[in-house]
Scaffold this motif. Structure first.
Motif, PDB file in Angstrom:
ATOM      1  N   ASP A 217       0.814  -1.209   0.000  1.00 30.49           N
ATOM      2  CA  ASP A 217       0.000   0.000   0.000  1.00 30.49           C
ATOM      3  C   ASP A 217       0.848   1.259   0.000  1.00 30.49           C
ATOM      4  O   ASP A 217       0.437   2.293  -0.513  1.00 30.49           O
ATOM      5  CB  ASP A 217      -0.917   0.025   1.233  1.00 30.49           C
ATOM      6  CG  ASP A 217      -2.022  -1.018   1.132  1.00 30.49           C
ATOM      7  OD1 ASP A 217      -2.424  -1.338   0.002  1.00 30.49           O
ATOM      8  OD2 ASP A 217      -2.462  -1.499   2.187  1.00 30.49           O
TER       9      ASP A 217
ATOM     10  N   GLU B 182      -9.271  -2.211  -5.015  1.00 35.77           N
ATOM     11  CA  GLU B 182      -8.615  -0.929  -4.751  1.00 35.77           C
ATOM     12  C   GLU B 182      -7.110  -1.020  -4.982  1.00 35.77           C
ATOM     13  O   GLU B 182      -6.490  -0.097  -5.522  1.00 35.77           O
ATOM     14  CB  GLU B 182      -8.904  -0.492  -3.310  1.00 35.77           C
ATOM     15  CG  GLU B 182     -10.353  -0.098  -3.063  1.00 35.77           C
ATOM     16  CD  GLU B 182     -10.634   0.129  -1.592  1.00 35.77           C
ATOM     17  OE1 GLU B 182      -9.664   0.120  -0.788  1.00 35.77           O
ATOM     18  OE2 GLU B 182     -11.816   0.314  -1.236  1.00 35.77           O
ATOM     19  N   LEU B 183      -6.522  -2.143  -4.570  1.00 37.72           N
ATOM     20  CA  LEU B 183      -5.087  -2.332  -4.786  1.00 37.72           C
ATOM     21  C   LEU B 183      -4.773  -2.362  -6.273  1.00 37.72           C
ATOM     22  O   LEU B 183      -3.784  -1.766  -6.735  1.00 37.72           O
ATOM     23  CB  LEU B 183      -4.634  -3.634  -4.113  1.00 37.72           C
ATOM     24  CG  LEU B 183      -3.120  -3.868  -4.015  1.00 37.72           C
ATOM     25  CD1 LEU B 183      -2.488  -2.876  -3.045  1.00 37.72           C
ATOM     26  CD2 LEU B 183      -2.818  -5.287  -3.566  1.00 37.72           C
TER      27      LEU B 183
ATOM     28  N   GLU C 109      -6.384  -0.910  -8.633  1.00 36.66           N
ATOM     29  CA  GLU C 109      -6.533   0.432  -9.198  1.00 36.66           C
ATOM     30  C   GLU C 109      -5.280   1.277  -8.973  1.00 36.66           C
ATOM     31  O   GLU C 109      -4.967   2.159  -9.776  1.00 36.66           O
ATOM     32  CB  GLU C 109      -7.742   1.120  -8.566  1.00 36.66           C
ATOM     33  CG  GLU C 109      -9.080   0.562  -9.035  1.00 36.66           C
ATOM     34  CD  GLU C 109     -10.259   1.221  -8.332  1.00 36.66           C
ATOM     35  OE1 GLU C 109     -10.010   2.128  -7.502  1.00 36.66           O
ATOM     36  OE2 GLU C 109     -11.404   0.845  -8.624  1.00 36.66           O
ATOM     37  N   ARG C 110      -4.545   0.991  -7.896  1.00 39.95           N
ATOM     38  CA  ARG C 110      -3.351   1.774  -7.595  1.00 39.95           C
ATOM     39  C   ARG C 110      -2.102   1.248  -8.302  1.00 39.95           C
ATOM     40  O   ARG C 110      -1.103   1.953  -8.388  1.00 39.95           O
ATOM     41  CB  ARG C 110      -3.094   1.791  -6.083  1.00 39.95           C
ATOM     42  CG  ARG C 110      -4.135   2.544  -5.297  1.00 39.95           C
ATOM     43  CD  ARG C 110      -3.644   2.870  -3.894  1.00 39.95           C
ATOM     44  NE  ARG C 110      -3.325   1.692  -3.116  1.00 39.95           N
ATOM     45  CZ  ARG C 110      -4.210   1.018  -2.391  1.00 39.95           C
ATOM     46  NH1 ARG C 110      -5.469   1.401  -2.380  1.00 39.95           N
ATOM     47  NH2 ARG C 110      -3.843  -0.039  -1.701  1.00 39.95           N
ATOM     48  N   HIS C 111      -2.146  -0.001  -8.763  1.00 43.11           N
ATOM     49  CA  HIS C 111      -0.957  -0.612  -9.369  1.00 43.11           C
ATOM     50  C   HIS C 111      -1.322  -1.157 -10.748  1.00 43.11           C
ATOM     51  O   HIS C 111      -2.054  -2.147 -10.861  1.00 43.11           O
ATOM     52  CB  HIS C 111      -0.420  -1.743  -8.480  1.00 43.11           C
ATOM     53  CG  HIS C 111       0.056  -1.281  -7.130  1.00 43.11           C
ATOM     54  ND1 HIS C 111       1.308  -0.746  -6.917  1.00 43.11           N
ATOM     55  CD2 HIS C 111      -0.561  -1.266  -5.917  1.00 43.11           C
ATOM     56  CE1 HIS C 111       1.443  -0.434  -5.643  1.00 43.11           C
ATOM     57  NE2 HIS C 111       0.322  -0.735  -5.025  1.00 43.11           N
ATOM     58  N   ASP C 112      -0.778  -0.541 -11.781  1.00 40.21           N
ATOM     59  CA  ASP C 112      -1.171  -0.939 -13.133  1.00 40.21           C
ATOM     60  C   ASP C 112      -0.608  -2.287 -13.544  1.00 40.21           C
ATOM     61  O   ASP C 112      -1.042  -2.857 -14.553  1.00 40.21           O
ATOM     62  CB  ASP C 112      -0.773   0.141 -14.151  1.00 40.21           C
ATOM     63  CG  ASP C 112       0.715   0.452 -14.142  1.00 40.21           C
ATOM     64  OD1 ASP C 112       1.480  -0.239 -13.430  1.00 40.21           O
ATOM     65  OD2 ASP C 112       1.125   1.393 -14.850  1.00 40.21           O
TER      66      ASP C 112
END
Length: 681
Positions: free
Chosen positions: A465, A495-496, A498-501
């Motif tokens: 995170d 959600e994770l 969405e933060r890591h492509d």
């Protein structure tokens, strides 16, 4: 027009760098990246960047071949590039600097341009082509950028000359009290290294690098020894590669508040393993440094810096007290300790998460992603029972998390009677099902039901995170659940992603409920089958981690094999070494199908009054299919929880259980019927 990459036939990395890259498992990948990113000239943005700096860091060797790191400073523009292959610096080392006299024509030089208030940095390595009293010029041999990881954000100001006499340089053979205090408080230092070999290749020469961490990340072991963690970086291994070939190095600890420069020369050794390394969160290796000389110059810097913000990625790294406590806890790994429940969260209708912190004020033994935690619980009216639960979050140095499915005596007790403030006993984490942190291949995390728990720790390590994970390699998280009521951690996973492509998540429900919505709670409907995996995984060179019910895993194993994934790339979890998936192929059907070359056997559950025909899987699987809820935990013959009295007949074990049962009993989690069988269930 795009600038060319590496212009030479030979590698941009010398043999020392290549050796470290090969040991870590990134050699081929980094070679390809290096040929694109390491250039033989300076890009325009790098030329402009150096021109705006008030200081640069340099690395070179003195007449005795000892590398030193130092700082040069001036008004912005003092470092400038007249053409892409030249960098000129209109400054020389201050009086007393160990590199005074070392900057001469033909000398190998490493330069680091670093802008602390923006966290930008770029590197230039080359050879000095001309020198005068005002400065020197460098012919660029290597030019490349570095990421902003571990750089503390600092603003600066220029100090007006006072005319006061500066103290004389102090030379020592080991650290004194002032030097120890300076290093123990440092959050930044620079390290110069050097590699020379016959042939004078463009990949050889001097290098200088930045190192950053929490204050105190450099541990003073004694007056002659330092140790620091080496965190994940760009995998070029310029510094470690030089140390691998030539252990001599020079460290520079600038005091950003007073302008003091502390130089330390000696020899570095790479520490590849050990309890201290395993206990230091975020550390990939350690470096132990033996000091041979110390030099202190007071007040030489005309700049002062003020800390604005620590690097945010450091939140995911540990510290030495936690690492030492973790190492101490790893030694008595077979002793039960008391843990206090600090948080309880419901993850689904059947799964709760429990957060455990040590009740004895000692540290946590650090775990690897995928390992489990053995616990001991006293259940009123039943007695003291042992269970093993997979740790469902990556190591953070603060607490453990177990996510428990309601499925028996102990899990029922945890769900119904254990809350915040409760105490339970636990051993240190263990288990051999672990994420390969040194791997470079794309990762597939494939799970079903509560088999999601080890995958959560793995994906948390790969994509934390609060920073960059072990490798930032592409990963697929593919999970099977009955429906949203049974599915744990779904929103967190999305959600994770969405933060890591580089992280992709696919969830398939076999029996969606009325509240489930395609494209929101789940991505598809049905069982995980060959068509789904083929559509999601276009390549075959993956590291696959597999966990879930035995039938699911067996079928998934053979689907993956059919898609071309090598057997040695498929790692699976029976919550211990309790079986194998490659003893028989599966059908091409869904994840619930399972084939095994064994004769069907009749199994009678005496107390339940039920008779079933066994065809595959364990006796525990068969009992659950019959609607029974036997006591179990590890499903591998490790904990002995599932021991059941044999009334008639006998059992066989595909793999010997770690804890053999008593005479007349069977460990049903890993046993199969050897004949017609009657069990006291």
């Amino acid at each position: 027009m795009a600038l060319p990459g590496w212009p030479h036939d030979g590698s941009p990395f010398h043999p020392g760098e290549q050796e470290v890259q090969r040991r870590v498992g990134v050699r081929d990948k980094v070679e390809a990246i290096g040929r694109q990113a390491v250039r033989g000239l300076m890009p325009e943005q790098h030329r402009a960047f150096f021109a705006q700096l008030p200081f640069v860091v340099i690395g070179a060797v003195d007449e005795a071949g000892q590398p030193w790191a130092s700082l040069l400073f001036g008004q912005p523009g003092f470092a400038h590039s007249s053409d892409p292959r030249t960098l000129s610096v209109m400054a020389m080392p201050v009086d007393g600097d160990p590199l005074s006299g070392a900057i001469r024509s033909g000398a190998a030089l490493g330069l680091l341009g670093i802008e602390l208030h923006t966290r930008r940095r770029n590197r230039v390595n080359g050879k000095v082509t001309s020198v005068d009293e005002n400065g020197f010029a460098v012919e660029v041999e290597q030019s490349f950028g570095n990421c902003p990881q571990y750089i503390q954000k600092r603003s600066y100001r220029t100090v007006t000359e006072t005319g006061a006499l500066l103290p004389q340089p102090e030379s020592l053979t080991e650290l004194d009290a002032a030097a120890i205090a300076r290093i123990a408080a440092a959050d930044t230092f620079f390290i110069a290294t050097h590699y020379a070999a016959p042939g004078d290749g463009a990949a050889y020469g001097a290098d200088v690098s930045h190192r950053g961490g929490k204050p105190g990340f450099v541990r003073v072991d004694d007056a002659s020894t330092l140790t620091w963690p080496d965190f994940v970086g760009n995998f070029y291994f310029n510094t470690l590669g030089n140390l691998q070939a030539n252990p001599r190095a020079g460290l520079l600890f600038p005091d950003f508040e007073t302008g003091e420069l502390l130089y330390v020369a000696g020899r570095g050794e790479i520490v590849w393993d050990g309890d201290e390394l395993r206990g230091f969160a975020g550390a990939e290796r350690l470096v132990r440094f033996r000091i041979e000389r110390v030099l202190r110059l007071a007040g030489r810097l005309p700049l002062r810096w003020q800390l604005e913000e620590a690097s945010p990625i450091l939140a995911g790294t540990g510290d030495w007290p936690a690492a030492e406590a973790s190492a101490a806890m790893a030694r008595p790994a077979d002793s039960y300790r008391s843990f206090r429940i600090t948080r309880v969260e419901r993850e689904s209708e059947t799964i709760k998460s429990f957060y455990l912190e040590p009740a004895d004020a000692l540290g946590l033994a650090r775990h690897q992603p995928g390992q489990f935690l053995p616990i001991r619980v006293r259940v009123p009216g039943v007695g003291t029972l042992m269970r093993t639960y997979t740790l469902s979050q990556a190591a953070n140095g603060r607490d453990y998390r177990i996510s428990v499915k309601r499925a028996g005596v102990v899990s029922d007790y945890l769900h119904d009677h254990v809350g915040v403030g409760s105490l339970i006993k636990a051993l240190a984490p263990r288990g051999h099902f672990m994420l390969d942190a040194a791997g470079t291949r794309p990762v597939v995390l494939l799970s079903a039901g509560v088999g999601i728990t080890p995958m959560l720790a793995m994906v948390g390590a790969l994509f934390p995170d609060d920073g960059v994970g072990h490798r930032q390699r592409p990963a697929w998280f593919i999970h099977a659940a009955r429906n949203g009521r049974d599915h744990a951690f779904g929103p967190w996973l999305r959600e994770l992603a969405e933060r890591h492509d580089k992280l992709r998540v696919h969830v398939r429900y076999s029996q969606p409920g009325g509240d489930d919505e395609l494209g929101v709670t789940q991505d598809s409907v049905g069982r995980i089958d060959a068509d789904l995996l083929r559509s999601l995984l276009p390549l075959d060179d993956y590291d696959v981690y597999l966990c879930g019910p035995t039938g699911f895993m067996r079928n998934a194993f053979w689907i993956l094999r059919g898609l071309g994934v090598a057997k040695e790339r498929i790692h699976y979890e029976f919550f211990g070494p309790g079986g194998t998936l490659d003893d028989a192929p599966a059908s091409a059907g869904g994840a619930g199908s399972d084939l095994a070359n064994h004769e069907p056997q009749t199994v009678h559950f005496a107390r339940a009054g039920k008779t079933e025909t066994w065809r595959q899987g364990s006796l525990l699987d068969l009992a659950e299919q019959a609607g029974l809820s036997p006591v179990y935990s590890c499903r591998s013959g490790l904990c002995g929880s599932c021991a059941t009295r044999i009334v008639e007949g006998g059992v066989v074990y595909p793999a010997p259980p770690l804890t053999p049962p008593a005479a007349g009993e069977a460990l049903i989690c890993c046993a199969r019927p050897g004949s017609k069988l009657v069990l006291d269930l």
